[in-house]
Each structure stands twice: as structure tokens, then as C-alpha cells.
Scaffold this motif. Sequence first.
Motif, PDB file in Angstrom:
ATOM      1  N   ASN A  35       0.860  -1.176   0.000  1.00 41.23           N
ATOM      2  CA  ASN A  35       0.000   0.000   0.000  1.00 41.23           C
ATOM      3  C   ASN A  35       0.902   1.233   0.000  1.00 41.23           C
ATOM      4  O   ASN A  35       1.718   1.404   0.921  1.00 41.23           O
ATOM      5  N   ARG A  36       0.755   2.067  -1.018  1.00 33.97           N
ATOM      6  CA  ARG A  36       1.577   3.274  -1.137  1.00 33.97           C
ATOM      7  C   ARG A  36       0.655   4.480  -1.293  1.00 33.97           C
ATOM      8  O   ARG A  36       0.457   4.968  -2.405  1.00 33.97           O
ATOM      9  N   PRO A  37       0.055   4.940  -0.192  1.00 36.89           N
ATOM     10  CA  PRO A  37      -0.934   6.002  -0.296  1.00 36.89           C
ATOM     11  C   PRO A  37      -0.433   7.163  -1.146  1.00 36.89           C
ATOM     12  O   PRO A  37       0.716   7.574  -1.002  1.00 36.89           O
ATOM     13  N   PRO A  38      -1.267   7.632  -2.068  1.00 33.98           N
ATOM     14  CA  PRO A  38      -2.698   7.315  -2.199  1.00 33.98           C
ATOM     15  C   PRO A  38      -3.012   6.096  -3.064  1.00 33.98           C
ATOM     16  O   PRO A  38      -4.171   5.770  -3.254  1.00 33.98           O
ATOM     17  N   SER A  39      -1.984   5.423  -3.623  1.00 36.66           N
ATOM     18  CA  SER A  39      -2.239   4.274  -4.480  1.00 36.66           C
ATOM     19  C   SER A  39      -1.706   3.005  -3.818  1.00 36.66           C
ATOM     20  O   SER A  39      -1.345   3.007  -2.645  1.00 36.66           O
ATOM     21  N   THR A 110      -0.066  -4.675   2.286  1.00 36.26           N
ATOM     22  CA  THR A 110       0.905  -4.633   3.370  1.00 36.26           C
ATOM     23  C   THR A 110       1.521  -3.243   3.430  1.00 36.26           C
ATOM     24  O   THR A 110       1.393  -2.447   2.493  1.00 36.26           O
ATOM     25  N   VAL A 111       2.210  -2.963   4.517  1.00 42.47           N
ATOM     26  CA  VAL A 111       3.042  -1.764   4.565  1.00 42.47           C
ATOM     27  C   VAL A 111       4.314  -2.043   3.776  1.00 42.47           C
ATOM     28  O   VAL A 111       4.604  -3.184   3.404  1.00 42.47           O
ATOM     29  N   ALA A 112       5.092  -1.014   3.523  1.00 43.22           N
ATOM     30  CA  ALA A 112       6.357  -1.177   2.801  1.00 43.22           C
ATOM     31  C   ALA A 112       7.384  -1.871   3.695  1.00 43.22           C
ATOM     32  O   ALA A 112       7.208  -1.988   4.911  1.00 43.22           O
ATOM     33  N   GLU A 113       8.479  -2.319   3.087  1.00 37.77           N
ATOM     34  CA  GLU A 113       9.502  -3.029   3.865  1.00 37.77           C
ATOM     35  C   GLU A 113      10.261  -2.101   4.803  1.00 37.77           C
ATOM     36  O   GLU A 113      10.865  -2.551   5.773  1.00 37.77           O
ATOM     37  N   GLY A 114      10.233  -0.789   4.537  1.00 37.62           N
ATOM     38  CA  GLY A 114      10.902   0.163   5.400  1.00 37.62           C
ATOM     39  C   GLY A 114      12.375   0.326   5.063  1.00 37.62           C
ATOM     40  O   GLY A 114      12.916  -0.343   4.177  1.00 37.62           O
ATOM     41  N   ARG A 115      13.033   1.189   5.794  1.00 34.39           N
ATOM     42  CA  ARG A 115      14.440   1.510   5.519  1.00 34.39           C
ATOM     43  C   ARG A 115      15.411   0.737   6.396  1.00 34.39           C
ATOM     44  O   ARG A 115      16.602   0.678   6.102  1.00 34.39           O
ATOM     45  N   ARG A 116      14.935   0.141   7.465  1.00 34.99           N
ATOM     46  CA  ARG A 116      15.830  -0.618   8.337  1.00 34.99           C
ATOM     47  C   ARG A 116      16.173  -1.967   7.707  1.00 34.99           C
ATOM     48  O   ARG A 116      15.372  -2.537   6.975  1.00 34.99           O
ATOM     49  N   PRO A 117      17.353  -2.502   7.998  1.00 34.23           N
ATOM     50  CA  PRO A 117      17.775  -3.758   7.356  1.00 34.23           C
ATOM     51  C   PRO A 117      16.986  -4.968   7.864  1.00 34.23           C
ATOM     52  O   PRO A 117      16.554  -5.002   9.006  1.00 34.23           O
ATOM     53  N   TRP A 118      16.808  -5.938   6.973  1.00 37.31           N
ATOM     54  CA  TRP A 118      16.180  -7.220   7.282  1.00 37.31           C
ATOM     55  C   TRP A 118      17.250  -8.311   7.287  1.00 37.31           C
ATOM     56  O   TRP A 118      18.158  -8.315   6.437  1.00 37.31           O
ATOM     57  N   ALA A 119      17.119  -9.270   8.185  1.00 34.31           N
ATOM     58  CA  ALA A 119      17.975 -10.451   8.154  1.00 34.31           C
ATOM     59  C   ALA A 119      17.485 -11.446   7.115  1.00 34.31           C
ATOM     60  O   ALA A 119      18.259 -12.241   6.579  1.00 34.31           O
ATOM     61  N   PHE A 120      16.157 -11.403   6.845  1.00 30.30           N
ATOM     62  CA  PHE A 120      15.536 -12.283   5.859  1.00 30.30           C
ATOM     63  C   PHE A 120      14.882 -11.412   4.785  1.00 30.30           C
ATOM     64  O   PHE A 120      14.301 -10.384   5.110  1.00 30.30           O
TER      65      PHE A 120
END
Length: 441
Positions: A35-39, A110-120
Motif C-alpha cells: 500500500n503506497r498512499p494514495p495508491s 501490506t506496509v512497505a519493507e521500510g528503511r531498516r535492514p532485514w535479516a531475511f
Amino acid sequence: MKQERLSDRIGEWMANNQASAVELAQQLIRTASVNRPPSGDERAVQQTIAAWLRAEGAEVEMYDIESVRGLVDHPAYFPGREYAGRPNVVGRFRGAGGGRSLLFSSHADTVAEGRRPWAFPPLGGLVREGRLYGRGAYDMKGGLAASLMAIRCLRELQVELLGDVIAESVVDEEYGGSNGALAARLHGPDADMAIIPEPSNLKLYPAHLGGGAWKARFTGKNGIVFNGEQIVNPLDAAVEFVQLLQAFGRYWRERWPAPELWRGSKPAEVFAMKLVTGDPTREVAEMSDKAEVDFWIESYPGISGEQVLEAFRTFYGSRVDDYPALLACPLELSPIIRYLEASAVPEDERSRTFIRLAQAAGERALGTSVGEPEGAPFTCDAFMFNLYSRTPALVLGPTGGNAHAPDEYLELDSYFALIRWYAELIADWCGVDSSLGAERS
């Protein structure tokens, strides 16, 4: 057909189909639907869900929510979103007749993955030590997949249901949307009861909190004093605003103490989310004339967003004289998202019967007591059911962690248990043709 208890047959099916259950959840996780408001980007996952439903024999409809009559004029509609290429999906499995209907309503975004790092990898759908990782695994593709697998379970066991089972996937729930859920209520079909598979950690939530976010803006006149200039620092006002907000939180808890359903759950809260001032790209010595505070207020069923805002404005007006920086920087207040209203299923015989059956089904599926119903410690789109439709909605979903954060995960044991729970409850609520010999103990 062998005369066995249906519970045993459901348990055996689940034990033999764990791999396919994981594969379905992985497929949904690996299909981005941010989900990337407004689209938003939900189309691909909606197409995947529609294809799955068709393959299972459902009557499937995929529809543009803006084509739903009465949507944009509805009092609960939230303007400012775009819905091109963001369809809702609904699949209906018709029963033999004479039973009650049940609807599973999930959000695809869903929300975006964000800017913080993921281990997976966020879209990897990797399984490690009993956990399935990925964006949306917990919120709420795991619950969505569980509802679909429960339907498959009963169909493959050739259990003929009397009532209809409906599975829908709606768009735009995150970031205060919920227009997808509203469109689905206006479009139909209706059902006698609904389950929203939000992550409840295998707890029964017949009610949920309301909540909304606002932005407080302060404008001053900053700089360095060399010749007696009058400085008005908006950062001071922002700091005082947070202090006043904390005082309002104490008042709010006294004014609206937690109802019985929330005595064992997280109560409604008031808190600051973000404080911003200055421009990090500018010179160190250059101070900003503006500051902003984003904040959040929660409430219980029966309290509208208008009441929340009026209560805050009244409290602010009664206390602002104690905060000199706030007096020097008048408050500019604006909403960040819609107010997500709190709601609860009605206290009627239909809802009581459904909750009782849900408890019994959960005890069979989990092999232990599921506890008493509680109030959900979060907001969700169940209010579109409980306040704006004829279908009450119970929140019941899996266990996991890190929703809206890096390394979101679904606990697979809870996922498998939830599939069993849903299958048990579908059979109990919708009814089973007794000629098939599916006995209850």
C-alpha cells in the motif's frame, strides 16, 4: 464413508497438508502488495487469490471498488485515495441449504519493507526454526491463507456444508484506509457472521480499539539574539505539546476507564509518534521556524472520532495557559489518517452463539482452553462490519511478530492450529449434512 469424528479427520488432514499450507502462505508473501498512499500494488496478489478460489470451485468476482454504488457518498468513505488497478476479490462456496453463512474477510495490502535492514528478504517467504518470514506474513497474509486452507480442508474431506462459506480479500486497509472493506460491505454478499484473520495470537477478539493520528504544527521566529530580538522557538512549543499530550493521556484514562473486555488486554493509549524540526541539509547554526508533532489517540467502542477530537481540543484549551511556548506558537491541527472507529459485535444471541462455538472449536483444535474473549489491543477494519453492515465480525488470527517492522514472521505451529480451528468452526456454524456421518463428540 467411514464413521469417524470430524475433528479427527480435520486433524489428520492438517497433519498431511502442512507443506501445501506453507506453500500457499509463501506464494502470497512472495507476491508484493504494498500500500503506497494514495495508491497501491495489490492487483497481482488479488489475481493470485482469485485464481486459487476458482480452482477450488468458488463463484469468484473481482471488482473495481469505485464501481460500487454509494461508496464515495458513504459517510465512512475516506477521500483522497486512488483505486485504479486495485480490485477487491470475493469467492463464494454455496452450501446445500438450511445453514448459516460465514465470511472470512482479509486485507491484501501490506506496509512497505521500510528503511531498516532485514535479516531475511522481505519477499523471500523463508522458513527458519518454525517461523515463516516476510512482509505480510503476520499482518495478514498468514491469516488469509489459513482461511483458504480451512475451506480446502473441508472440501477435500467431502464435508457437505449446509450454509455458504465466503472468502474475500480487500484492498487499502493499511495507513488508515478501509475503503476496500467498506466497498465490500456495500457490494456484498452479506453473511450471518464474519471472521477477520488479523493477528490476534489465537485469541478471540469480539471488539477492538479505535484510533487516529493527527499532526500538530507550530510556527515561531527563530535565530540568534544579538540586538534584543524576540525569539519564538517552535521546538520549545513542540516539547511542551508532548508534555501536554502526556497529561491528556492521564486524563483520558481516568475519563474513559478500560471496559471489562480490556481488563486483560492493552488499554487505549495516547502517545507522540514523531517530533520533527529543522532541516538536516542546512547549516548547523540555522534554526527552523517550524516544528511538528505527530500523535495518536485510541478509544473504546461507543466513542466517535469527533468526540475524541473535541475532548482533546477542550483539554488543550483548559491547560495551554500553563505552557508559555504553546501560547507563543498557536496550534495548527490536522488529521494524518481517517479516525478508525472502535467497534464490538452486538450483544445478541447470534453473536453469543458464534463466540461459544468459536471457543469450543478452538479447544478441539488446540487441545486446550482458548480463554475468555478480550478486546483487541489494536485498530482494524472490523468497524466497517459492526457499524455499517448487518454482519458482525470477530477478529481471530495467528501468532507471530514484527508486524510493520523488519523480519516480520508467522509462527507456523499457530498457523496450522488456526487452519484446524477455522475448519472446525466452519463446520459447526454453517452446519454439516448428517448423512455424511461426520459426528461430533
